[in-house]
Design an enzyme around this catalytic site. Structure first.
Site, PDB file in Angstrom:
ATOM      1  N   THR A 135       0.837  -1.207   0.000  1.00 40.77           N
ATOM      2  CA  THR A 135       0.000   0.000   0.000  1.00 40.77           C
ATOM      3  C   THR A 135       0.871   1.256   0.000  1.00 40.77           C
ATOM      4  OG1 THR A 135      -0.070  -0.261   2.395  1.00 40.77           O
ATOM      5  CG2 THR A 135      -2.012  -0.984   1.184  1.00 40.77           C
ATOM      6  N   GLU A 151      17.543   4.028  -3.632  1.00 40.57           N
ATOM      7  CA  GLU A 151      17.167   2.658  -4.016  1.00 40.57           C
ATOM      8  C   GLU A 151      16.413   2.664  -5.349  1.00 40.57           C
ATOM      9  OE1 GLU A 151      16.026   0.075  -0.923  1.00 40.57           O
ATOM     10  OE2 GLU A 151      15.168  -1.422  -2.286  1.00 40.57           O
ATOM     11  N   ASP A 198      10.019   1.252   4.381  1.00 42.09           N
ATOM     12  CA  ASP A 198      11.197   0.663   5.036  1.00 42.09           C
ATOM     13  C   ASP A 198      12.178   1.730   5.519  1.00 42.09           C
ATOM     14  OD1 ASP A 198       9.880  -1.527   4.130  1.00 42.09           O
ATOM     15  OD2 ASP A 198      11.356  -2.086   2.612  1.00 42.09           O
TER      16      ASP A 198
HETATM   17  C1  GLA Z   1       9.073  -3.964   0.145  1.00 37.51           C
HETATM   18  C2  GLA Z   1       9.236  -2.484  -0.219  1.00 37.51           C
HETATM   19  C3  GLA Z   1       8.280  -1.622   0.590  1.00 37.51           C
HETATM   20  C4  GLA Z   1       6.842  -2.148   0.509  1.00 37.51           C
HETATM   21  C5  GLA Z   1       6.790  -3.647   0.787  1.00 37.51           C
HETATM   22  C6  GLA Z   1       5.420  -4.231   0.564  1.00 37.51           C
HETATM   23  O1  GLA Z   1       9.480  -4.177   1.443  1.00 37.51           O
HETATM   24  O2  GLA Z   1      10.555  -2.071   0.022  1.00 37.51           O
HETATM   25  O3  GLA Z   1       8.353  -0.285   0.150  1.00 37.51           O
HETATM   26  O4  GLA Z   1       6.271  -1.849  -0.736  1.00 37.51           O
HETATM   27  O5  GLA Z   1       7.708  -4.363  -0.013  1.00 37.51           O
HETATM   28  O6  GLA Z   1       4.508  -3.700   1.466  1.00 37.51           O
END
Ligand code: GLA
Length: 359
Positions: free
Chosen positions: A16, A138, A150
């Site tokens: 999301t 990234e 993250d």
């Molecule tokens: C990875 C991505 C995040 C997010 C998740 C799914 O961890 O780095 O930004 O999109 O997948 O929720």
């Protein structure tokens, strides 16, 4: 000086973030540590204790190499683009987060690197700007079009708490994990090769679906709008939108249930999230489904689901603290019996914050 940035586990709100929706990650005790010092030449020298390898680059080299060095180099280049004065640097990175397990080892390398490099440059940045810079590194240097979750939790984590983040406005608030519960993270030990490409493909599908639905992002999609636009969507597009609509609603319901200590609802929401990721977003896999099923009837189980990008990696389980050690041991056995793979189970006593053990 050493700088530490944690990994994370996402309690609910998956796929999301890059659609402007809600997420509820928690920082975990596993982290990456970075240390940097200035050099008097034009070289960027990167050392990883995990890979026992050292790589040397010209500071102005902007070509990605397709290996671990792309994460710190992307950050180095983004910092310079943002005006931070950096030339030659020695940077050493040591991590304890399992790689490719969906616990955000990449973001923790990026954030720890950014903090260490800013220290070398004698500069500071506010935390939100730092998270956004690392996400840009990234996206642009490694080609993974990840969202902001993250990197954001790596700079905003709080002990014993998850963080509710509105990925459209970046407004956030700390949400304590209900007292007496542990977070048990269960690593399936599989990572499917398709994962990288599929992630970017999901993001592209979501952006295209939002366009077809006439909204700026799936955050603004509603059940009524989805019903009205269904004839113009492919089955996949319809499902991606339905997942985002239902998952955003679940995050908000989860917050209410956590605040009122309604453990039963927490469990139901996690189960519904997993089913939606499996059936509508199609990012689960046989091993993740096995890990979720294996946990169902174990002592102390409140709820569980896949966590992170999917196609392998980990599940997250809410477990009564008093039963957590028994749950952990039994989940290990049950998963191994089902799949023939020995998992790695990480037990975090959220209410105690840092106590953790790895088996
Ligand atoms: C990875 C991505 C995040 C997010 C998740 C799914 O961890 O780095 O930004 O999109 O997948 O929720």
């Amino acid at each position: 000086m050493k700088f530490r940035a944690p990994g994370r586990v996402n309690l609910i709100g998956e796929h999301t973030d890059y659609n402007g929706g809600f997420v509820l990650p928690a920082a975990i005790h596993l982290s990456t540590i970075a240390e940097a010092s200035a050099r008097d030449d034009n070289k960027l020298v990167l050392h990883s204790a995990n890979f026992s390898s050292t790589h040397e680059f010209d500071c102005d080299d902007q070509t990605p190499r397709g290996n671990w060095t792309d994460y710190p180099r992307g950050v180095y280049l983004q910092l310079r683009l943002s005006g931070v004065k950096l030339r030659g640097v020695d940077l050493s990175v040591t991590g304890e987060i399992p790689l490719g397990a969906g616990l955000s080892s990449s973001a923790s390398v990026e954030v720890a690197t950014a903090a260490a490099l800013l220290h070398v440059a004698g500069e500071t940045k506010d935390q939100k700007a730092l998270a956004l810079l690392c996400q840009r590194a990234e996206n642009e240097f490694t080609g993974a079009r990840c969202g902001i979750m993250d990197q954001f939790i790596a700079v905003h984590g709080a002990e014993g708490c998850a963080v509710l983040l509105d990925c459209e406005t970046l407004a956030h608030q700390v949400v304590p994990v209900p007292a007496g519960l542990s977070l048990v993270i269960a690593n399936t030990m599989v990572k499917h090769a398709i994962a990288g490409g599929e992630y970017n493909q999901r993001r592209a599908e979501c952006e295209n679906t939002a366009l077809l639905m006439g909204v700026p992002s799936l955050r603004h999609a509603t059940p009524a709008l989805l019903a009205a636009t269904e004839p113009h969507l492919t089955t996949a597009e319809f499902r991606r939108a339905r997942h985002n609509i239902s998952e955003n609603a679940r995050v908000l319901q989860f917050i209410d249930a956590a605040r009122s200590n309604d453990l039963r609802t927490l469990g139901e929401l996690m189960a519904a999230s997993h089913a939606s990721l499996r059936d509508d977003f199609e990012v689960s896999c046989a091993e993740l489904d096995s890990m979720v099923e294996a946990a169902q009837d174990l002592p102390g189980f409140i709820g569980g689901r896949m966590t992170g990008g999917g196609f392998g990696g980990c599940t997250v389980n809410l477990v009564e603290e008093t039963h957590a050690p028994e749950f952990t041991a039994k989940l290990h056995t049950a998963y191994e019996r089902r799949t023939g793979i020995a998992p790695q189970i990480i037990l975090t006593h959220a209410s105690l914050g840092v106590h953790a053990c790895l088996i």
